[in-house]
Scaffold this motif. Structure first.
Motif, PDB file in Angstrom:
ATOM      1  N   GLU A 105       0.624  -1.173   0.246  1.00 19.44           N
ATOM      2  CA  GLU A 105       0.045   0.205   0.325  1.00 19.44           C
ATOM      3  C   GLU A 105       0.769   1.432  -0.379  1.00 19.44           C
ATOM      4  OE1 GLU A 105      -3.113   2.748   2.409  1.00 19.44           O
ATOM      5  OE2 GLU A 105      -2.781   0.275   3.097  1.00 19.44           O
ATOM      6  N   ARG A 106       1.266   1.440   0.942  1.00 17.00           N
ATOM      7  CA  ARG A 106       2.910   2.320   0.837  1.00 17.00           C
ATOM      8  C   ARG A 106       3.697   2.612  -0.317  1.00 17.00           C
ATOM      9  NH1 ARG A 106       5.116   1.641   6.614  1.00 17.00           N
ATOM     10  NH2 ARG A 106       2.971   1.900   7.765  1.00 17.00           N
ATOM     11  N   ASN A 107       4.010   1.297  -1.113  1.00 15.81           N
ATOM     12  CA  ASN A 107       4.644   1.361  -2.348  1.00 15.81           C
ATOM     13  C   ASN A 107       3.698   2.273  -3.237  1.00 15.81           C
ATOM     14  OD1 ASN A 107       7.185   0.560  -1.948  1.00 15.81           O
ATOM     15  ND2 ASN A 107       6.093  -1.621  -1.960  1.00 15.81           N
ATOM     16  N   ALA A 108       2.388   1.115  -3.613  1.00 18.85           N
ATOM     17  CA  ALA A 108       1.118   2.207  -4.211  1.00 18.85           C
ATOM     18  C   ALA A 108       1.181   3.636  -4.209  1.00 18.85           C
ATOM     19  CB  ALA A 108       0.380   1.118  -4.053  1.00 18.85           C
ATOM     20  N   MET A 109       1.263   4.140  -3.389  1.00 16.04           N
ATOM     21  CA  MET A 109       0.586   5.200  -2.654  1.00 16.04           C
ATOM     22  C   MET A 109       1.946   6.521  -3.312  1.00 16.04           C
ATOM     23  SD  MET A 109      -1.903   6.182  -1.184  1.00 16.04           S
ATOM     24  CE  MET A 109      -1.677   7.692  -1.563  1.00 16.04           C
ATOM     25  N   ALA A 110       3.161   5.888  -3.230  1.00 17.78           N
ATOM     26  CA  ALA A 110       4.484   6.838  -3.569  1.00 17.78           C
ATOM     27  C   ALA A 110       3.876   6.953  -4.859  1.00 17.78           C
ATOM     28  CB  ALA A 110       5.461   5.685  -3.125  1.00 17.78           C
ATOM     29  N   VAL A 111       3.811   6.021  -5.739  1.00 16.52           N
ATOM     30  CA  VAL A 111       3.779   5.858  -7.731  1.00 16.52           C
ATOM     31  C   VAL A 111       2.399   7.041  -7.464  1.00 16.52           C
ATOM     32  CG1 VAL A 111       3.105   4.708  -9.259  1.00 16.52           C
ATOM     33  CG2 VAL A 111       4.983   3.509  -7.994  1.00 16.52           C
ATOM     34  N   LEU A 112       0.736   6.354  -7.083  1.00 20.73           N
ATOM     35  CA  LEU A 112       0.069   7.662  -7.219  1.00 20.73           C
ATOM     36  C   LEU A 112       0.757   8.866  -6.639  1.00 20.73           C
ATOM     37  CD1 LEU A 112      -2.948   7.241  -7.988  1.00 20.73           C
ATOM     38  CD2 LEU A 112      -3.590   6.772  -5.338  1.00 20.73           C
ATOM     39  N   THR A 113       0.525   9.146  -5.533  1.00 23.78           N
ATOM     40  CA  THR A 113       1.199  10.429  -5.170  1.00 23.78           C
ATOM     41  C   THR A 113       2.007  11.158  -6.961  1.00 23.78           C
ATOM     42  OG1 THR A 113       1.461  10.106  -3.653  1.00 23.78           O
ATOM     43  CG2 THR A 113       2.623  12.050  -3.781  1.00 23.78           C
ATOM     44  N   ALA A 114       3.085   9.935  -7.367  1.00 26.73           N
ATOM     45  CA  ALA A 114       3.858  10.693  -8.336  1.00 26.73           C
ATOM     46  C   ALA A 114       3.260  10.898  -9.880  1.00 26.73           C
ATOM     47  CB  ALA A 114       4.783  10.000  -8.411  1.00 26.73           C
ATOM     48  N   VAL A 115       1.935  10.015  -9.918  1.00 24.76           N
ATOM     49  CA  VAL A 115       1.745  10.587 -10.884  1.00 24.76           C
ATOM     50  C   VAL A 115       0.685  11.518 -11.230  1.00 24.76           C
ATOM     51  CG1 VAL A 115      -0.425   9.289 -12.044  1.00 24.76           C
ATOM     52  CG2 VAL A 115       1.774   8.122 -11.799  1.00 24.76           C
ATOM     53  N   ARG A 116       0.139  11.378  -9.579  1.00 18.29           N
ATOM     54  CA  ARG A 116      -0.616  12.304  -9.504  1.00 18.29           C
ATOM     55  C   ARG A 116       0.206  14.270  -9.316  1.00 18.29           C
ATOM     56  NH1 ARG A 116      -4.788  10.227  -4.185  1.00 18.29           N
ATOM     57  NH2 ARG A 116      -5.785   9.220  -5.683  1.00 18.29           N
ATOM     58  N   GLU A 117       1.238  14.107  -9.031  1.00 21.94           N
ATOM     59  CA  GLU A 117       1.600  15.484  -9.326  1.00 21.94           C
ATOM     60  C   GLU A 117       2.616  15.670 -10.270  1.00 21.94           C
ATOM     61  OE1 GLU A 117       4.058  15.074  -5.776  1.00 21.94           O
ATOM     62  OE2 GLU A 117       2.635  15.429  -4.284  1.00 21.94           O
ATOM     63  N   HIS A 118       2.816  14.649 -11.294  1.00 22.65           N
ATOM     64  CA  HIS A 118       2.725  14.852 -12.264  1.00 22.65           C
ATOM     65  C   HIS A 118       2.284  16.045 -13.807  1.00 22.65           C
ATOM     66  CE1 HIS A 118       4.471  14.377 -16.198  1.00 22.65           C
ATOM     67  NE2 HIS A 118       5.617  13.480 -15.586  1.00 22.65           N
ATOM     68  N   PRO A 119       2.895  16.583 -14.748  1.00 27.87           N
ATOM     69  CA  PRO A 119       1.768  17.575 -14.788  1.00 27.87           C
ATOM     70  C   PRO A 119       1.591  16.924 -16.147  1.00 27.87           C
ATOM     71  CG  PRO A 119       4.386  18.077 -15.693  1.00 27.87           C
ATOM     72  CD  PRO A 119       4.156  16.664 -14.603  1.00 27.87           C
ATOM     73  N   THR A 120       1.662  15.848 -16.988  1.00 28.40           N
ATOM     74  CA  THR A 120       1.387  15.233 -17.506  1.00 28.40           C
ATOM     75  C   THR A 120       0.294  13.891 -17.086  1.00 28.40           C
ATOM     76  OG1 THR A 120       2.904  14.494 -18.884  1.00 28.40           O
ATOM     77  CG2 THR A 120       2.849  16.326 -19.638  1.00 28.40           C
ATOM     78  N   LEU A 121       0.882  13.066 -16.267  1.00 27.99           N
ATOM     79  CA  LEU A 121       0.272  12.014 -16.686  1.00 27.99           C
ATOM     80  C   LEU A 121      -1.089  11.763 -16.342  1.00 27.99           C
ATOM     81  CD1 LEU A 121       3.647   9.939 -14.757  1.00 27.99           C
ATOM     82  CD2 LEU A 121       2.526   9.914 -17.156  1.00 27.99           C
ATOM     83  N   THR A 122      -1.937  10.384 -16.241  1.00 28.90           N
ATOM     84  CA  THR A 122      -3.084  11.059 -16.186  1.00 28.90           C
ATOM     85  C   THR A 122      -3.327   9.053 -15.930  1.00 28.90           C
ATOM     86  OG1 THR A 122      -3.798   9.459 -18.530  1.00 28.90           O
ATOM     87  CG2 THR A 122      -3.896  12.076 -18.078  1.00 28.90           C
ATOM     88  N   PRO A 123      -4.579   9.109 -14.870  1.00 31.01           N
ATOM     89  CA  PRO A 123      -4.827   7.776 -13.979  1.00 31.01           C
ATOM     90  C   PRO A 123      -4.875   6.729 -15.283  1.00 31.01           C
ATOM     91  CG  PRO A 123      -5.976   9.393 -13.132  1.00 31.01           C
ATOM     92  CD  PRO A 123      -5.756  10.128 -14.228  1.00 31.01           C
ATOM     93  N   GLU A 124      -4.982   6.897 -16.555  1.00 28.15           N
ATOM     94  CA  GLU A 124      -5.117   6.240 -17.528  1.00 28.15           C
ATOM     95  C   GLU A 124      -4.183   5.380 -18.515  1.00 28.15           C
ATOM     96  OE1 GLU A 124      -7.003   9.065 -18.069  1.00 28.15           O
ATOM     97  OE2 GLU A 124      -8.879   8.383 -17.054  1.00 28.15           O
ATOM     98  N   ASP A 125      -2.957   6.819 -17.804  1.00 31.14           N
ATOM     99  CA  ASP A 125      -1.638   6.051 -18.467  1.00 31.14           C
ATOM    100  C   ASP A 125      -1.270   4.912 -17.456  1.00 31.14           C
ATOM    101  OD1 ASP A 125      -1.377   7.725 -20.791  1.00 31.14           O
ATOM    102  OD2 ASP A 125      -0.619   9.465 -19.228  1.00 31.14           O
TER     103      ASP A 125
END
Length: 148
Positions: A105-125
């Motif tokens: 879960e912690r690993n997933a949150m680290a990845v999800l945070t990075a995706v959410r904070e990235h200027p061009t990445l989307t949940p679909e990516d």
């Protein structure tokens, strides 16, 4: 195989490994080798120390030390192998399953945070990346089965 494809395939492996390392930094104190052992037990079920060593591509003495540490933490047990009284099987405890769930879960949150904070990445990516990695892993597993 064209060089560009080979280079891209190499990049995929390199970046996947780096992502795993990056997601683990500063989010839990479990050594990566211990996490690998827990993940192997999750994937393969109870195993002997020798089998775990083979799956992790490490030596049996190294794996024995890792298992001993996990036993001390209460995350795995060593039980008699019902098929061979001389052998033992390493198996999860409820605390070990919970520890692995927390780590993931912690690993997933680290990845999800990075995706959410990235200027061009989307949940679909992220969904596409998971699908691609899953399919590549399945294809790799089928290749390995064919070589055995």
């Amino acid at each position: 195989m064209p060089h560009d494809e080979l280079s891209t395939a190499s990049d995929l492996v390199t970046h996947a490994a780096r992502l795993v390392r990056a997601s683990r930094q500063h989010i839990h104190s479990t050594p990566p080798a211990g996490v690998r052992v827990l993940s192997l037990l999750d994937e393969h079920g109870p195993c002997g120390v020798g089998q775990l060593a083979q799956l992790d591509r490490t030596s049996q003495p190294t794996m024995s030390g890792l298992v001993r540490t996990l036993v001390e933490r209460g995350w795995v047990t060593k039980e008699s192998d019902p098929d061979d009284a001389r052998a033992t099987l390493v198996a999860f405890t409820p605390a070990g399953r919970e520890a692995l769930a927390v780590i993931r879960e912690r690993n997933a949150m680290a990845v999800l945070t990075a995706v959410r904070e990235h200027p061009t990445l989307t949940p679909e990516d992220l969904t596409t990346a998971v699908k691609v990695l899953h399919e590549v892993l399945e294809a790799t597993a089928h290749q390995q089965e064919g070589q055995q």
